[in-house]
Design an enzyme around this catalytic site. Structure first.
Site, PDB file in Angstrom:
ATOM      1  N   SER A 143      -4.745  -8.776  12.012  1.00 47.29           N
ATOM      2  CA  SER A 143      -5.058  -8.611  10.569  1.00 47.29           C
ATOM      3  C   SER A 143      -6.543  -8.028  10.152  1.00 47.29           C
ATOM      4  O   SER A 143      -7.379  -8.858  10.653  1.00 47.29           O
ATOM      5  CB  SER A 143      -4.741 -10.135   9.841  1.00 47.29           C
ATOM      6  OG  SER A 143      -5.393  -9.861   8.375  1.00 47.29           O
ATOM      7  N   HIS A 158      -2.143  -5.275  10.613  1.00 45.21           N
ATOM      8  CA  HIS A 158      -1.537  -5.997   9.468  1.00 45.21           C
ATOM      9  C   HIS A 158      -2.533  -5.761   8.477  1.00 45.21           C
ATOM     10  O   HIS A 158      -3.703  -6.018   8.614  1.00 45.21           O
ATOM     11  CB  HIS A 158      -1.473  -7.282  10.006  1.00 45.21           C
ATOM     12  CG  HIS A 158      -0.855  -8.266   8.858  1.00 45.21           C
ATOM     13  ND1 HIS A 158       0.723  -8.372   8.576  1.00 45.21           N
ATOM     14  CD2 HIS A 158      -1.274  -9.142   8.139  1.00 45.21           C
ATOM     15  CE1 HIS A 158       0.916  -9.231   7.817  1.00 45.21           C
ATOM     16  NE2 HIS A 158      -0.430  -9.994   7.250  1.00 45.21           N
ATOM     17  N   ASP A 174      -3.643  -7.127   4.666  1.00 41.62           N
ATOM     18  CA  ASP A 174      -3.599  -8.053   3.482  1.00 41.62           C
ATOM     19  C   ASP A 174      -3.788  -7.361   2.261  1.00 41.62           C
ATOM     20  O   ASP A 174      -5.077  -7.462   2.128  1.00 41.62           O
ATOM     21  CB  ASP A 174      -4.292  -9.535   4.035  1.00 41.62           C
ATOM     22  CG  ASP A 174      -3.440 -10.027   5.029  1.00 41.62           C
ATOM     23  OD1 ASP A 174      -2.252 -10.137   4.943  1.00 41.62           O
ATOM     24  OD2 ASP A 174      -4.191 -10.377   6.368  1.00 41.62           O
ATOM     25  N   MET A 183      -4.323  -8.378  -1.483  1.00 40.72           N
ATOM     26  CA  MET A 183      -4.343  -9.732  -2.474  1.00 40.72           C
ATOM     27  C   MET A 183      -4.841  -9.129  -3.782  1.00 40.72           C
ATOM     28  O   MET A 183      -5.842  -8.620  -3.786  1.00 40.72           O
ATOM     29  CB  MET A 183      -5.270 -10.925  -2.013  1.00 40.72           C
ATOM     30  CG  MET A 183      -5.016 -11.097  -0.429  1.00 40.72           C
ATOM     31  SD  MET A 183      -5.901 -12.613   0.117  1.00 40.72           S
ATOM     32  CE  MET A 183      -5.177 -12.632   1.763  1.00 40.72           C
ATOM     33  N   HIS A 185       1.220  -6.378   4.024  1.00 39.60           N
ATOM     34  CA  HIS A 185       1.627  -7.689   3.248  1.00 39.60           C
ATOM     35  C   HIS A 185       1.107  -7.718   1.983  1.00 39.60           C
ATOM     36  O   HIS A 185      -0.108  -8.014   1.813  1.00 39.60           O
ATOM     37  CB  HIS A 185       1.043  -8.713   4.364  1.00 39.60           C
ATOM     38  CG  HIS A 185       1.188 -10.190   3.657  1.00 39.60           C
ATOM     39  ND1 HIS A 185       0.734 -11.325   4.290  1.00 39.60           N
ATOM     40  CD2 HIS A 185       2.078 -10.615   2.731  1.00 39.60           C
ATOM     41  CE1 HIS A 185       1.053 -12.388   3.864  1.00 39.60           C
ATOM     42  NE2 HIS A 185       1.863 -12.034   2.856  1.00 39.60           N
ATOM     43  N   MET A 221       0.492  -9.636  -1.198  1.00 38.41           N
ATOM     44  CA  MET A 221       0.297 -10.767  -1.925  1.00 38.41           C
ATOM     45  C   MET A 221       0.126 -10.795  -3.319  1.00 38.41           C
ATOM     46  O   MET A 221      -1.245 -10.745  -3.852  1.00 38.41           O
ATOM     47  CB  MET A 221      -0.747 -11.891  -1.159  1.00 38.41           C
ATOM     48  CG  MET A 221      -0.245 -12.278   0.205  1.00 38.41           C
ATOM     49  SD  MET A 221      -1.444 -12.818   1.403  1.00 38.41           S
ATOM     50  CE  MET A 221      -1.874 -11.182   2.057  1.00 38.41           C
ATOM     51  N   MET A 279       5.005 -17.521   6.346  1.00 35.56           N
ATOM     52  CA  MET A 279       3.729 -18.015   6.264  1.00 35.56           C
ATOM     53  C   MET A 279       3.477 -19.310   7.066  1.00 35.56           C
ATOM     54  O   MET A 279       4.185 -20.299   6.618  1.00 35.56           O
ATOM     55  CB  MET A 279       3.107 -18.065   4.979  1.00 35.56           C
ATOM     56  CG  MET A 279       3.203 -16.825   4.313  1.00 35.56           C
ATOM     57  SD  MET A 279       2.113 -15.284   4.790  1.00 35.56           S
ATOM     58  CE  MET A 279       0.623 -16.249   4.965  1.00 35.56           C
ATOM     59  N   ASP A 297       2.391 -15.677  10.201  1.00 37.07           N
ATOM     60  CA  ASP A 297       1.089 -15.185   9.826  1.00 37.07           C
ATOM     61  C   ASP A 297       0.279 -16.454   9.411  1.00 37.07           C
ATOM     62  O   ASP A 297       0.881 -17.147   8.487  1.00 37.07           O
ATOM     63  CB  ASP A 297       1.316 -14.212   8.652  1.00 37.07           C
ATOM     64  CG  ASP A 297       0.133 -13.771   7.964  1.00 37.07           C
ATOM     65  OD1 ASP A 297      -0.961 -14.031   8.722  1.00 37.07           O
ATOM     66  OD2 ASP A 297       0.263 -12.738   7.217  1.00 37.07           O
TER      67      ASP A 297
HETATM   68  C1  DX5 Z   1      -3.495 -15.115   4.780  1.00 38.50           C
HETATM   69  C2  DX5 Z   1      -3.363 -13.569   5.331  1.00 38.50           C
HETATM   70  C3  DX5 Z   1      -3.280 -13.469   6.726  1.00 38.50           C
HETATM   71  C4  DX5 Z   1      -4.622 -13.905   7.346  1.00 38.50           C
HETATM   72  C5  DX5 Z   1      -4.542 -14.232   8.730  1.00 38.50           C
HETATM   73  O1  DX5 Z   1      -3.112 -15.129   3.524  1.00 38.50           O
HETATM   74  O2  DX5 Z   1      -1.879 -13.188   4.886  1.00 38.50           O
HETATM   75  O3  DX5 Z   1      -2.758 -12.393   7.160  1.00 38.50           O
HETATM   76  O4  DX5 Z   1      -5.331 -12.772   7.421  1.00 38.50           O
HETATM   77  O5  DX5 Z   1      -5.621 -14.691   9.094  1.00 38.50           O
HETATM   78  P1  DX5 Z   1      -5.790 -15.859  10.364  1.00 38.50           P
HETATM   79  O6  DX5 Z   1      -5.287 -15.246  11.577  1.00 38.50           O
HETATM   80  O7  DX5 Z   1      -7.367 -16.009  10.178  1.00 38.50           O
HETATM   81  O8  DX5 Z   1      -5.296 -17.039   9.690  1.00 38.50           O
HETATM   82 ZN    ZN Z   2      -0.926 -11.629   6.134  1.00 42.49          ZN
END
Ligand code: DX5
Ligand code: ZN
Length: 237
Positions: free
Chosen positions: A24, A49, A51, A53, A82, A84, A153, A191
């Site tokens: 990620s 990956h 993320d 948000m 991903h 969110m 998750m 994840d």
């Molecule tokens: C959390 C994200 C993850 C995160 C994982 O909301 O979706 O992808 O970056 O990070 P680690 O591996 O540090 O838990």
């Molecule tokens: Zn993620």
């Protein structure tokens, strides 16, 4: 007898082949994204990956489609995006046009999950459904035949660097059983909180794609951490 041994080897190898590591980039250095993308790519990982948000669905803001567009020509690997975000239906097209290869949306984020997944498929992208720790697997039963991956998750979404929730292992096993019983072809991704120990627990429960952010990027030697994850997947630790 020999034939049977060969068959066992073949099945084991096929399983190994199907294991994927997805760093990620949330934990990468945003001022040096190109360097940090190449760093993991040259160490033999499978997806990047990404993320996304929005500060509403989760209490944090990261990046938008413009960043996906910027990294697309830099990255060789498929981009596993991903989302969110609340109401992902409004953003699917932007991320598809920006160069996402896989677009995953949360079951909790939209009232129109079937339409959202259809939209992703119509744009010729792989479609993923994501499920939060507090949401039961039954919430996604109706759409499992349409998805390419199910992302379970293993932390509450919003931040990197959180602790793996071991109680989610039974959920991973549950989805793996449903997959087997129905002959579904989706892959199972996990994840959150993945390290060289939790990766093996998640694999044994039935997952085959492993997202890891802080374990790789917050280390002095990320290449070593990727090697550790692989060793753990292959039971070499
Ligand atoms: C959390 C994200 C993850 C995160 C994982 O909301 O979706 O992808 O970056 O990070 P680690 O591996 O540090 O838990
Ligand atoms: Zn993620």
């Amino acid at each position: 007898m020999r034939g049977q041994i060969r068959k066992v080897f073949r099945i084991k190898n096929e399983r190994k082949k199907n294991m994927k590591i997805a760093p990620s980039i949330l934990s990468a250095d945003f001022a040096n994204l190109e360097r940090d993308i190449h760093l993991v790519e040259k160490n033999g990982v499978d997806y990047l990956h990404v993320d996304i948000m929005d500060g509403h669905f989760v209490p944090n803001i990261t990046m938008g489609a413009n960043v996906v567009q910027a990294i697309r020509p830099i990255a060789k690997l498929p981009l596993d995006v991903h989302l969110m975000v609340e109401k992902p239906e409004h953003l699917i097209e932007d991320f598809a046009n920006a160069g996402a290869d896989i677009i995953s949306v949360h079951i909790e984020a939209t009232a129109h999950i079937h339409a959202v997944l259809q939209k992703i498929k119509n744009l010729n992208k792989k479609a993923g459904i994501v499920i939060n720790p507090g949401t039961p697997i039954s919430a996604i039963h109706a759409i499992l035949s349409m998805v390419d991956q199910v992302l379970v998750m293993t932390v509450n979404p919003g931040f990197g660097g959180q602790k793996f929730l071991p109680e989610i292992l039974t959920k991973i096993a549950e989805i793996a059983t449903i997959k087997k019983n129905n002959n579904y072809s989706f892959e199972i991704e996990v994840d959150g909180g993945i390290d060289d120990h939790t990766i093996r627990q998640a694999k044994n429960a039935g997952a085959n794609i492993f997202v890891a952010g802080s374990f790789i990027y917050n280390a002095a030697d990320p290449a070593k951490k990727i090697a550790l994850l692989k060793d753990s997947l292959e039971d070499r630790l």
